[in-house]
Motif scaffolding. Structure first.
Motif, PDB file in Angstrom:
ATOM      1  N   VAL A   1      -8.775  10.304   0.476  1.00 64.84           N
ATOM      2  CA  VAL A   1      -9.640   9.200   0.899  1.00 64.84           C
ATOM      3  C   VAL A   1     -10.111   8.406  -0.313  1.00 64.84           C
ATOM      4  CG1 VAL A   1     -11.860   8.623   1.947  1.00 64.84           C
ATOM      5  CG2 VAL A   1     -10.382  10.326   3.024  1.00 64.84           C
ATOM      6  N   ASP A   2     -10.566   9.101  -1.347  1.00 67.72           N
ATOM      7  CA  ASP A   2     -11.043   8.424  -2.557  1.00 67.72           C
ATOM      8  C   ASP A   2      -9.940   7.594  -3.203  1.00 67.72           C
ATOM      9  OD1 ASP A   2     -13.483   9.637  -2.139  1.00 67.72           O
ATOM     10  OD2 ASP A   2     -13.131  11.243  -3.615  1.00 67.72           O
ATOM     11  N   MET A   3      -8.734   8.162  -3.225  1.00 68.26           N
ATOM     12  CA  MET A   3      -7.606   7.469  -3.832  1.00 68.26           C
ATOM     13  C   MET A   3      -7.262   6.193  -3.070  1.00 68.26           C
ATOM     14  SD  MET A   3      -3.810   8.988  -4.444  1.00 68.26           S
ATOM     15  CE  MET A   3      -4.595  10.486  -5.041  1.00 68.26           C
ATOM     16  N   ILE A   4      -7.170   6.306  -1.750  1.00 66.31           N
ATOM     17  CA  ILE A   4      -6.804   5.143  -0.941  1.00 66.31           C
ATOM     18  C   ILE A   4      -7.905   4.092  -0.977  1.00 66.31           C
ATOM     19  CG2 ILE A   4      -6.409   4.375   1.434  1.00 66.31           C
ATOM     20  CD1 ILE A   4      -3.964   5.579   0.013  1.00 66.31           C
TER      21      ILE A   4
ATOM     22  N   THR B   1      -9.669  20.377  -0.328  1.00 61.15           N
ATOM     23  CA  THR B   1     -10.255  19.209  -0.997  1.00 61.15           C
ATOM     24  C   THR B   1      -9.272  18.048  -1.085  1.00 61.15           C
ATOM     25  OG1 THR B   1      -9.613  19.916  -3.244  1.00 61.15           O
ATOM     26  CG2 THR B   1     -11.742  20.706  -2.397  1.00 61.15           C
ATOM     27  N   HIS B   2      -8.000  18.286  -0.733  1.00 61.98           N
ATOM     28  CA  HIS B   2      -7.022  17.194  -0.825  1.00 61.98           C
ATOM     29  C   HIS B   2      -7.367  16.055   0.120  1.00 61.98           C
ATOM     30  CE1 HIS B   2      -5.054  18.886   2.822  1.00 61.98           C
ATOM     31  NE2 HIS B   2      -4.568  17.669   2.973  1.00 61.98           N
ATOM     32  N   VAL B   3      -8.091  16.347   1.200  1.00 65.15           N
ATOM     33  CA  VAL B   3      -8.442  15.287   2.141  1.00 65.15           C
ATOM     34  C   VAL B   3      -9.368  14.271   1.478  1.00 65.15           C
ATOM     35  CG1 VAL B   3      -9.593  14.745   4.309  1.00 65.15           C
ATOM     36  CG2 VAL B   3      -8.096  16.738   4.165  1.00 65.15           C
ATOM     37  N   GLN B   4     -10.474  14.744   0.890  1.00 66.10           N
ATOM     38  CA  GLN B   4     -11.400  13.826   0.239  1.00 66.10           C
ATOM     39  C   GLN B   4     -10.755  13.144  -0.967  1.00 66.10           C
ATOM     40  OE1 GLN B   4     -14.540  12.993   1.494  1.00 66.10           O
ATOM     41  NE2 GLN B   4     -14.175  11.343   0.039  1.00 66.10           N
TER      42      GLN B   4
ATOM     43  N   LYS C   1      -2.935  15.530  -2.019  1.00 65.84           N
ATOM     44  CA  LYS C   1      -2.408  16.755  -2.616  1.00 65.84           C
ATOM     45  C   LYS C   1      -1.944  16.553  -4.057  1.00 65.84           C
ATOM     46  CE  LYS C   1      -0.976  19.429   1.428  1.00 65.84           C
ATOM     47  NZ  LYS C   1       0.173  20.013   2.172  1.00 65.84           N
ATOM     48  N   ILE C   2      -1.835  15.313  -4.490  1.00 67.22           N
ATOM     49  CA  ILE C   2      -1.438  15.107  -5.883  1.00 67.22           C
ATOM     50  C   ILE C   2      -2.538  15.576  -6.830  1.00 67.22           C
ATOM     51  CG2 ILE C   2       0.001  13.156  -5.251  1.00 67.22           C
ATOM     52  CD1 ILE C   2      -2.020  11.342  -6.596  1.00 67.22           C
ATOM     53  N   GLY C   3      -3.744  15.799  -6.299  1.00 66.44           N
ATOM     54  CA  GLY C   3      -4.832  16.299  -7.124  1.00 66.44           C
ATOM     55  C   GLY C   3      -5.037  17.800  -7.044  1.00 66.44           C
ATOM     56  N   ILE C   4      -4.142  18.505  -6.369  1.00 66.38           N
ATOM     57  CA  ILE C   4      -4.238  19.963  -6.217  1.00 66.38           C
ATOM     58  C   ILE C   4      -3.368  20.649  -7.274  1.00 66.38           C
ATOM     59  CG2 ILE C   4      -3.880  21.905  -4.649  1.00 66.38           C
ATOM     60  CD1 ILE C   4      -6.133  19.991  -3.820  1.00 66.38           C
ATOM     61  N   PRO C   5      -3.878  21.680  -7.966  1.00 65.54           N
ATOM     62  CA  PRO C   5      -3.087  22.384  -8.991  1.00 65.54           C
ATOM     63  C   PRO C   5      -1.794  22.944  -8.411  1.00 65.54           C
ATOM     64  CG  PRO C   5      -5.396  23.024  -9.116  1.00 65.54           C
ATOM     65  CD  PRO C   5      -5.251  22.206  -7.876  1.00 65.54           C
TER      66      PRO C   5
ATOM     67  N   LEU D   1       0.831  -1.201   0.000  1.00 69.58           N
ATOM     68  CA  LEU D   1       0.000   0.000   0.000  1.00 69.58           C
ATOM     69  C   LEU D   1       0.868   1.256   0.000  1.00 69.58           C
ATOM     70  CD1 LEU D   1      -2.767  -1.026   2.558  1.00 69.58           C
ATOM     71  CD2 LEU D   1      -3.044  -0.719   0.097  1.00 69.58           C
ATOM     72  N   VAL D   2       1.885   1.255   0.854  1.00 71.70           N
ATOM     73  CA  VAL D   2       2.779   2.410   0.918  1.00 71.70           C
ATOM     74  C   VAL D   2       3.515   2.597  -0.407  1.00 71.70           C
ATOM     75  CG1 VAL D   2       4.839   3.346   2.033  1.00 71.70           C
ATOM     76  CG2 VAL D   2       3.061   2.256   3.420  1.00 71.70           C
ATOM     77  N   ALA D   3       4.008   1.502  -0.969  1.00 71.26           N
ATOM     78  CA  ALA D   3       4.755   1.589  -2.227  1.00 71.26           C
ATOM     79  C   ALA D   3       3.860   2.068  -3.364  1.00 71.26           C
ATOM     80  CB  ALA D   3       5.361   0.226  -2.568  1.00 71.26           C
ATOM     81  N   THR D   4       2.610   1.590  -3.383  1.00 72.05           N
ATOM     82  CA  THR D   4       1.691   1.995  -4.443  1.00 72.05           C
ATOM     83  C   THR D   4       1.369   3.482  -4.342  1.00 72.05           C
ATOM     84  OG1 THR D   4       0.711  -0.214  -4.495  1.00 72.05           O
ATOM     85  CG2 THR D   4      -0.575   1.581  -5.463  1.00 72.05           C
ATOM     86  N   ALA D   5       1.061   3.931  -3.124  1.00 75.80           N
ATOM     87  CA  ALA D   5       0.765   5.351  -2.932  1.00 75.80           C
ATOM     88  C   ALA D   5       1.978   6.211  -3.268  1.00 75.80           C
ATOM     89  CB  ALA D   5       0.319   5.601  -1.494  1.00 75.80           C
ATOM     90  N   SER D   6       3.158   5.737  -2.902  1.00 78.07           N
ATOM     91  CA  SER D   6       4.373   6.494  -3.203  1.00 78.07           C
ATOM     92  C   SER D   6       4.621   6.548  -4.704  1.00 78.07           C
ATOM     93  CB  SER D   6       5.575   5.851  -2.502  1.00 78.07           C
ATOM     94  OG  SER D   6       5.414   5.887  -1.095  1.00 78.07           O
ATOM     95  N   ALA D   7       4.321   5.455  -5.406  1.00 77.19           N
ATOM     96  CA  ALA D   7       4.502   5.433  -6.856  1.00 77.19           C
ATOM     97  C   ALA D   7       3.552   6.408  -7.535  1.00 77.19           C
ATOM     98  CB  ALA D   7       4.281   4.021  -7.384  1.00 77.19           C
ATOM     99  N   ILE D   8       2.313   6.455  -7.048  1.00 78.19           N
ATOM    100  CA  ILE D   8       1.345   7.403  -7.600  1.00 78.19           C
ATOM    101  C   ILE D   8       1.852   8.826  -7.430  1.00 78.19           C
ATOM    102  CG2 ILE D   8      -0.974   8.374  -7.285  1.00 78.19           C
ATOM    103  CD1 ILE D   8      -1.878   5.533  -6.536  1.00 78.19           C
ATOM    104  N   ARG D   9       2.395   9.103  -6.246  1.00 85.02           N
ATOM    105  CA  ARG D   9       2.919  10.435  -5.984  1.00 85.02           C
ATOM    106  C   ARG D   9       4.083  10.750  -6.928  1.00 85.02           C
ATOM    107  NH1 ARG D   9       3.030  11.220  -0.194  1.00 85.02           N
ATOM    108  NH2 ARG D   9       4.243   9.321  -0.220  1.00 85.02           N
ATOM    109  N   SER D  10       4.922   9.765  -7.185  1.00 86.83           N
ATOM    110  CA  SER D  10       6.112   9.987  -8.014  1.00 86.83           C
ATOM    111  C   SER D  10       5.758  10.252  -9.469  1.00 86.83           C
ATOM    112  CB  SER D  10       7.040   8.771  -7.923  1.00 86.83           C
ATOM    113  OG  SER D  10       7.506   8.604  -6.610  1.00 86.83           O
ATOM    114  N   ILE D  11       4.769   9.532  -9.999  1.00 88.88           N
ATOM    115  CA  ILE D  11       4.461   9.670 -11.421  1.00 88.88           C
ATOM    116  C   ILE D  11       3.545  10.852 -11.704  1.00 88.88           C
ATOM    117  CG2 ILE D  11       4.734   7.198 -11.797  1.00 88.88           C
ATOM    118  CD1 ILE D  11       1.709   6.938 -11.912  1.00 88.88           C
ATOM    119  N   ALA D  12       3.086  11.525 -10.653  1.00 87.78           N
ATOM    120  CA  ALA D  12       2.158  12.637 -10.857  1.00 87.78           C
ATOM    121  C   ALA D  12       2.871  13.957 -11.142  1.00 87.78           C
ATOM    122  CB  ALA D  12       1.263  12.796  -9.630  1.00 87.78           C
ATOM    123  N   ASN D  13       4.200  13.902 -11.321  1.00 86.82           N
ATOM    124  CA  ASN D  13       4.966  15.106 -11.663  1.00 86.82           C
ATOM    125  C   ASN D  13       4.769  16.210 -10.630  1.00 86.82           C
ATOM    126  OD1 ASN D  13       6.731  16.653 -13.193  1.00 86.82           O
ATOM    127  ND2 ASN D  13       5.097  17.582 -14.410  1.00 86.82           N
TER     128      ASN D  13
END
Length: 380
Positions: A256-259, A250-253, A226-230, A165-177
């Motif tokens: 939650v949706d992402m996880i 809105t980064h909180v919701q 926060k990866i969804g915040i401009p 779970l941690v690795a997946t979330a970290s990967a999402i963060r990394s590829i989101a530029n």
């Protein structure tokens, strides 16, 4: 607004519960076995730490950590994937360390230590103690190793799921530029500070070593949304306007949706550790007086894991430089936290736990210092 609520109850049996059930079944054949415990190994830090236990005699040792390379006998077992029997603890174990002194105080007479090895990787140990000397004959050792395989598999699977779970979330963060919105050192500090607070909370909170390990693992994911915040808002060099702050919140919701999506994909939505992860992400911006966001929870409605991460996050923001502020000293930061306690915003026990570990907190701040501070706006 969503009616998402804290998940206080365990949705599936914890590893501690599974170990206790395993111990209960074992007692039918081996009534002299008074304790089962597991310690897990963190390879990057070389730390062996208490994790789960089932104790029928004496008191459990909790919150204990030691460098594996500082314990030659256990290091040998780990390196050679060997088990060990001590037939007479009182004769073979000598005091002088925290663990050996504790062991001698419990009155255990013999012990059996089994390394947890999966895919040729050392994950930790299972310790089995008896109230009788010479309890672990070769035939009993073989039987216990076979029977321990199930609980070792459960431990290995849960640790693997948590790290996935941690690795997946970290990967999402990394590829989101996301560039500089969070540095690795900030995430490391969040893990260390959250663990420090959790370990020093009063006993009435009932946090087990298993709970604390999950808080340690998942606290760095608190702001994953926060990866969804401009970037224009996330990386703004200055305080946010009211409209920008609403977008930031809105980064909180989003988190939650992402996880929830990740948990569903891995069929882990009912896992015990998922409860702690979701509570951290959903509620780490709630204040105890109801003035936080996004749900406006009050007091005990805010789970303790979220309260811990809130204090760790604010402390880290205060003690490190931001585009609009200089770093504060640890002492001044604690003064600010105490003022927030008086205002009814954050948990007094969490702040006291941090204040009572001042040297350790200072060590975290200075050891894991960024060469260049993150540009992210925390959005408080």
């Amino acid at each position: 607004m969503t009616s998402f609520q804290p998940l206080h109850s365990v949705t599936s049996q914890s590893l501690t519960g599974k170990l206790q059930g395993f111990h209960e079944a074992l007692l039918a054949d081996y009534p002299h076995i008074c304790r089962l415990a597991c310690a897990i190994y963190d390879k990057p830090t070389d730390v062996l730490k208490t994790f789960i236990n089932s104790t029928r005699q004496g008191h459990a040792i909790a919150g204990y950590e030691v460098k594996l390379h500082d314990t030659p006998s256990l290091l040998h077992l780990a390196n050679h994937q060997q088990s060990r029997v001590i037939d007479d603890i009182s004769a073979e174990i000598h005091g002088g360390s925290v663990h050996s002194d504790w062991l001698l105080e419990q009155g255990y007479m013999s012990s059996f230590t089994v390394p947890i090895i999966r895919q040729n990787q050392f994950l930790g140990f299972v310790f089995i103690d008896s109230v009788e000397k010479d309890s672990f004959t070769p035939s009993i050792q073989r039987d216990l190793i076979m029977r321990c395989a199930s609980i070792c598999d459960a431990i290995a699977n849960e640790l693997a799921a948590a790290h996935l779970l941690v690795a997946t979330a970290s990967a999402i963060r990394s590829i989101a530029n996301l560039r500089d919105f969070e540095t690795g050192m900030h995430l490391t500090r969040m893990a260390e500070l959250s663990k420090l607070i959790a370990r020093n909370l009063p006993a009435h909170f009932g946090l087990s070593d298993e709970d604390i390990e999950h808080i340690y693992l998942f606290s760095p994911l608190h702001d994953i949304g926060k990866i969804g915040i401009p970037d224009a808002i996330l990386l703004k060099a200055g305080r946010l306007t009211d409209s920008e702050r609403q977008i930031m919140q809105t980064h909180v919701q989003k988190g939650v949706d992402m996880i929830d999506s990740i948990l569903a994909d891995f069929n882990l939505i009912e896992a015990n550790d998922a409860r702690i992860m979701r509570n951290i992400i959903a509620f780490h911006h709630e204040y105890l007086d109801g003035s936080g966001y996004p749900f406006g929870l009050k007091g005990e409605q805010v789970p303790i894991e979220a309260r811990i991460v809130t204090v760790a996050d604010i402390f880290d923001a205060l003690t490190h430089k931001r585009p609009y502020k200089k770093s504060w000293s640890v002492e001044n930061s604690l003064t600010e936290l105490h003022q927030m306690v008086e205002q009814g915003k954050i948990d007094d026990d969490c702040v006291t736990a941090l204040a009572n570990s001042l040297n350790a907190a200072q060590h975290i701040v200075t050891t894991y210092c960024d060469s260049q501070e993150p540009a992210s706006n925390p959005g408080y």
